[in-house]
Design an enzyme around this catalytic site. Structure first.
Site, PDB file in Angstrom:
ATOM      1  N   ASP A 273      -9.490  14.685   7.810  1.00 59.16           N
ATOM      2  CA  ASP A 273      -8.750  13.669   7.049  1.00 59.16           C
ATOM      3  C   ASP A 273      -8.700  14.028   5.561  1.00 59.16           C
ATOM      4  O   ASP A 273      -8.951  13.194   4.691  1.00 59.16           O
ATOM      5  CB  ASP A 273      -9.379  12.293   7.264  1.00 59.16           C
ATOM      6  CG  ASP A 273      -8.571  11.149   6.652  1.00 59.16           C
ATOM      7  OD1 ASP A 273      -7.328  11.267   6.574  1.00 59.16           O
ATOM      8  OD2 ASP A 273      -9.199  10.155   6.235  1.00 59.16           O
TER       9      ASP A 273
ATOM     10  N   GLU B 289      -5.745   6.759  -1.952  1.00 56.59           N
ATOM     11  CA  GLU B 289      -5.728   5.737  -0.903  1.00 56.59           C
ATOM     12  C   GLU B 289      -6.210   4.389  -1.430  1.00 56.59           C
ATOM     13  O   GLU B 289      -5.642   3.342  -1.122  1.00 56.59           O
ATOM     14  CB  GLU B 289      -6.601   6.173   0.277  1.00 56.59           C
ATOM     15  CG  GLU B 289      -5.907   7.091   1.253  1.00 56.59           C
ATOM     16  CD  GLU B 289      -4.743   6.418   1.940  1.00 56.59           C
ATOM     17  OE1 GLU B 289      -4.867   5.245   2.357  1.00 56.59           O
ATOM     18  OE2 GLU B 289      -3.683   7.053   2.048  1.00 56.59           O
TER      19      GLU B 289
ATOM     20  N   HIS C 109       1.759   4.336  -3.041  1.00 52.37           N
ATOM     21  CA  HIS C 109       1.666   5.805  -3.026  1.00 52.37           C
ATOM     22  C   HIS C 109       2.791   6.402  -3.881  1.00 52.37           C
ATOM     23  O   HIS C 109       2.606   7.428  -4.536  1.00 52.37           O
ATOM     24  CB  HIS C 109       1.767   6.340  -1.599  1.00 52.37           C
ATOM     25  CG  HIS C 109       0.482   6.272  -0.833  1.00 52.37           C
ATOM     26  ND1 HIS C 109      -0.702   6.788  -1.306  1.00 52.37           N
ATOM     27  CD2 HIS C 109       0.190   5.758   0.387  1.00 52.37           C
ATOM     28  CE1 HIS C 109      -1.666   6.594  -0.420  1.00 52.37           C
ATOM     29  NE2 HIS C 109      -1.144   5.959   0.619  1.00 52.37           N
TER      30      HIS C 109
ATOM     31  N   HIS D 293       0.831  -1.206   0.000  1.00 55.01           N
ATOM     32  CA  HIS D 293       0.000   0.000   0.000  1.00 55.01           C
ATOM     33  C   HIS D 293       0.868   1.259   0.000  1.00 55.01           C
ATOM     34  O   HIS D 293       0.695   2.165  -0.827  1.00 55.01           O
ATOM     35  CB  HIS D 293      -0.916  -0.012   1.233  1.00 55.01           C
ATOM     36  CG  HIS D 293      -1.631   1.277   1.500  1.00 55.01           C
ATOM     37  ND1 HIS D 293      -2.978   1.428   1.285  1.00 55.01           N
ATOM     38  CD2 HIS D 293      -1.194   2.472   1.964  1.00 55.01           C
ATOM     39  CE1 HIS D 293      -3.349   2.662   1.596  1.00 55.01           C
ATOM     40  NE2 HIS D 293      -2.270   3.308   2.019  1.00 55.01           N
ATOM     41  N   GLU D 294       1.791   1.317   0.949  1.00 53.14           N
ATOM     42  CA  GLU D 294       2.601   2.533   1.088  1.00 53.14           C
ATOM     43  C   GLU D 294       3.492   2.756  -0.132  1.00 53.14           C
ATOM     44  O   GLU D 294       3.636   3.880  -0.619  1.00 53.14           O
ATOM     45  CB  GLU D 294       3.434   2.467   2.369  1.00 53.14           C
ATOM     46  CG  GLU D 294       2.622   2.411   3.654  1.00 53.14           C
ATOM     47  CD  GLU D 294       1.706   3.615   3.852  1.00 53.14           C
ATOM     48  OE1 GLU D 294       1.929   4.664   3.214  1.00 53.14           O
ATOM     49  OE2 GLU D 294       0.755   3.491   4.636  1.00 53.14           O
TER      50      GLU D 294
ATOM     51  N   HIS E 228      -9.383   8.494   3.904  1.00 53.25           N
ATOM     52  CA  HIS E 228      -9.289   7.125   4.412  1.00 53.25           C
ATOM     53  C   HIS E 228     -10.654   6.496   4.639  1.00 53.25           C
ATOM     54  O   HIS E 228     -10.752   5.278   4.811  1.00 53.25           O
ATOM     55  CB  HIS E 228      -8.506   7.090   5.728  1.00 53.25           C
ATOM     56  CG  HIS E 228      -7.048   7.341   5.576  1.00 53.25           C
ATOM     57  ND1 HIS E 228      -6.493   8.597   5.690  1.00 53.25           N
ATOM     58  CD2 HIS E 228      -6.017   6.499   5.290  1.00 53.25           C
ATOM     59  CE1 HIS E 228      -5.185   8.525   5.500  1.00 53.25           C
ATOM     60  NE2 HIS E 228      -4.872   7.261   5.258  1.00 53.25           N
TER      61      HIS E 228
ATOM     62  N   TYR F  72      -3.971  14.783  -2.749  1.00 55.46           N
ATOM     63  CA  TYR F  72      -4.389  14.047  -1.557  1.00 55.46           C
ATOM     64  C   TYR F  72      -5.504  14.803  -0.847  1.00 55.46           C
ATOM     65  O   TYR F  72      -5.341  15.305   0.264  1.00 55.46           O
ATOM     66  CB  TYR F  72      -3.180  13.836  -0.640  1.00 55.46           C
ATOM     67  CG  TYR F  72      -3.358  12.691   0.326  1.00 55.46           C
ATOM     68  CD1 TYR F  72      -3.358  11.375  -0.126  1.00 55.46           C
ATOM     69  CD2 TYR F  72      -3.520  12.921   1.685  1.00 55.46           C
ATOM     70  CE1 TYR F  72      -3.510  10.318   0.751  1.00 55.46           C
ATOM     71  CE2 TYR F  72      -3.675  11.871   2.576  1.00 55.46           C
ATOM     72  CZ  TYR F  72      -3.675  10.574   2.098  1.00 55.46           C
ATOM     73  OH  TYR F  72      -3.825   9.519   2.974  1.00 55.46           O
TER      74      TYR F  72
END
Length: 260
Positions: A170, A97, A77, A73-74, A175, A88
């Site tokens: 957020d 995300e 990005h 996932h990271e 998210h 974002y």
């Protein structure tokens, strides 16, 4: 350290083996990682140059190197950073995300050779300690069901546009509302069947390379995925039909079709 190394390697392998991408920038960027970040740090993140892993607080979270899909996932990005460049915030941020969840899940599925039907579609399974009433950070199969805990609260993700959350928190709910495109991908992948990285993942990857705007919203992204499926598999193909049905299933219309 071994877990971090293996997770970085599994992510590199998915992109190289399946999508012929040489690391996350497409140019062989070394995948560096730092472990044991700070003290009781409850996260892992891509800082634009390297992966950083916390060890968790031992109360809610354990070490973040344990989750291959979170590593995928990271790092994704970074792939989005080098391709679509999605901002974002709001729906574009939720797509940012979601794309990370999609390919993070595919990293895990590819490493275990799981079909779409065999996969759990959970993101971050194993990160919670035994004290937490929950199974993962998020569920792509059933957004909103990953946890229900006295400390963390209830998983707030909607599965469809009917539950879309309007908020300034957020970065506009990136998210939270990512549950909608996450569920769309799950519906597409299971609708097509087989290994999700082969066709559904290919459609999403083609879309990343299709020159979307940094502010692309859900409807715009949905239309691009349908265009990608049609280009690769043909008008009226089972794959294109699955894409349309998947987005319709979460309440996102494509070209005037599906639900609104």
């Amino acid at each position: 350290m071994n877990e971090a190394y293996d997770g970085l390697g599994a992510t590199f392998e998915l992109y190289a083996d399946v999508y012929d991408r040489n690391s996350i920038d497409g140019r062989g960027l070394p995948l560096d990682g730092s472990v044991h970040y700070e003290k009781d740090y409850d996260n892992a993140f891509w800082n634009g140059e390297r992966m950083v892993f916390g060890d968790g607080d031992g109360q809610v979270f354990g070490r973040f190197t344990v989750s291959v899909d979170v590593i995928g996932h990271e790092l994704t990005h970074g792939v989005t950073q080098y391709t679509a460049g999605l901002v974002y915030k709001d729906q574009a941020g939720a797509l940012n995300e979601s794309i990370s969840d999609v390919f993070g899940s595919l990293v895990l599925q590819y490493s275990h050779k799981q079909t779409a039907a065999q996969a759990t579609w959970l993101i971050g399974q194993g990160l919670f300690t035994a004290r937490v009433k929950g199974v993962a950070l998020r569920s792509m199969k059933a957004p909103g069901t990953a946890y229900d805990d006295p400390v963390l609260g209830k998983d707030p993700q909607p599965a469809t546009m009917a539950g879309y959350v309007e908020t300034e928190d957020d970065d506009g709910g990136v998210h939270t509302n990512s549950g909608i495109p996450n569920h769309a991908f799950y519906l597409v992948a299971t609708g097509i069947g087989g290994y999700a990285w082969e066709k559904a993942g290919r459609i999403w990857y083609d879309t990343l390379l299709a020159g979307m705007k940094p502010t692309t919203d859900f409807a715009g992204f949905a239309a691009l995925t349908l265009a990608a499926a049609t280009k690769r598999y043909g008008e009226g193909s089972a794959e294109a039909d699955a894409v349309r049905a998947g987005w319709s299933g979460v309440g996102v219309a494509i070209d005037g079709g599906g639900a609104s």
